[in-house]
Design a protein around this motif. Structure first.
Motif: not given
Length: 432
Positions: A36-41, A100-103, A163-166, A168-176
């Motif tokens: 459920v956690l993974v799907f929610a991510i 990790v998943t969101s990144t 949402p903030p955790l994901c 943060a993953g966006y920031g890592l993935a896009t190097w921001q």
């Protein structure tokens, strides 16, 4: 009946053992909870990626992240070291999986734009602290009550852990890095103050200690807890104060522009208010604004507590000729100026037509008066004749004379007016 009795919780309290067991079960991430956690991510990441609030809210509702955070608070409240360790381990594991998943998702996603749903999670402040704290209070109270209702889903939406955790993953993935730090700080705010609210409420409700601490240990734990809360709180106060300052600057700047930045024969094409750099940029179209008028406008900034603000006035085509990095803004400005020029041209043409019609009527009256001295007034107006089959330009006229004109004079006058006005049709009403 004492009104304070309405605030008492004793009648609705759940059995302490059942509450503790419920929180224990929600702490662990294995099997169903983990999937459920993974799907929610993934749902939250997709919602942020396509800028869909409804999808993001759905991810908040199904996210099980609240469990280990409440476990941390309850573990400290009842001095349950086993629960505390278990909640801490699962919290770190869930946060790691989410990050990790969101990144990975944002790294492979073809859409990398930071929409409003992402940007909303990158600038936490004191208001987010209050939301997390009161959300945590509502969450632990509902968990401790027999009348849970829809409080838990509401708390999940309000505190917004996923949402903030994901983001943060966006920031890592896009190097921001600024996006990552802002979003992860919001995630920590929610964690710390939901746990703090759980701890305080559990102590107030007198949850039984698993191992009764001595006074020295209790004091040491309290100091650690409040130190963590204070360290988390301080940056949010600064950011909250900064938001209030920016909002006040925006409000004063808008009042200044609306009340003072008005120049005759000019129209405001564009307004940019930058609270961070304390700058107001106004772009006008129309006649050249004199330097004295600009200086006068600058002198009025102090009336609105904007004395330290940098006011820039950009004027029409001179602004268009400047080298600009944003061609889209140039195109918008050019289109606006062209549209205004067309409107001015149309209005000018209509005004010229009115004056020409006035001069023509005056001249025709003099010429008719010379031919027929009894004529004392003339009305002359072009119009359009419309019926089922035709639509054509015609003239209408009203001729008033002191003596009755005979049929021959009327016919001659009508034919003369046709030639004089270069029209095929004219309707004349004769008065005497």
């Amino acid at each position: 009946m004492n009104i304070l009795d309405n605030f008492k919780l004793n009648r609705e309290k759940e059995n302490f053992r059942d509450v503790i067991e419920s929180i224990y079960n929600g702490v662990e991430f294995k099997g169903t909870n983990l999937w459920v956690l993974v799907f929610a991510i993934f749902i939250a990441s997709l919602g942020l990626n396509v800028n869909s609030p409804a999808v993001v809210i759905g991810a908040m509702l199904i996210s099980p992240l609240m469990g280990p955070i409440m476990g941390l608070g309850l573990g400290m409240a009842i001095n349950d070291l086993t629960l505390l360790k278990k909640a801490g381990y699962n919290y770190l594991f869930a946060a790691g999986v989410g990050l990790v998943t969101s990144t990975i998702y944002f790294a492979v996603s073809p859409i990398n734009d930071a929409h409003s749903e992402i940007l909303a999670r990158t600038s936490p402040n004191i208001y987010d602290v209050l939301i997390a704290f009161f959300g945590g209070l509502a969450g632990i109270l509902a968990t401790s009550s027999k009348l849970k209702g829809n409080v838990i889903p509401g708390v999940a939406i309000a505190t917004a852990l996923m949402p903030p955790l994901c983001t943060a993953g966006y920031g890592l993935a896009t190097w921001q890095l600024d996006y990552f730090l802002g979003a992860f700080y919001l995630f920590l705010i929610n964690t710390v103050f939901i746990a703090l609210a759980t701890l305080i409420t559990a102590r107030l409700l007198k949850f039984p200690f698993k191992v009764h601490p001595d006074d020295k240990e209790k004091t040491r734990v309290n100091r650690i807890v409040w130190a963590i809360a204070l360290v988390t709180l301080l940056p949010s106060i600064y950011f909250g104060y900064d938001i209030v300052k920016q909002n006040n600057f925006q409000k004063k700047a808008n009042q200044f522009v609306e009340n003072e930045a008005v120049f005759p024969n000019n129209f405001l094409l564009k307004k940019v208010v930058d609270a961070n750099s304390k700058e107001i940029i106004l772009t006008y179209g129309g006649l050249l604004i004199k330097d004295s008028a600009i200086l006068d406008l600058n002198s009025k900034l102090g009336k609105y507590d904007l004395a330290d603000c940098n006011l820039k006035i950009q004027q029409g085509f001179s602004y268009l000729n400047e080298t600009s990095k944003n061609s889209e803004q140039d195109n918008l400005l050019s289109s606006a100026l062209n549209e205004k020029a067309k409107q001015i041209e149309v209005l000018s043409y209509k005004l010229d037509s009115i004056y020409k019609q006035k001069d023509l009527s005056k001249q025709v009256y003099k010429e008719i008066k010379a031919q027929h001295p009894s004529v004392e007034s003339l009305i002359l107006q072009p119009t359009i004749l419309t019926n089922d089959s035709i639509q054509k330009n015609v003239w209408i006229s009203n001729v008033k004379s002191t003596e009755k004109l005979n049929a021959t004079d009327k016919t001659k006058m009508k034919e003369w007016l046709k030639v004089r006005l270069n029209t095929e049709e004219i309707f004349i009403n004769f008065e005497n």
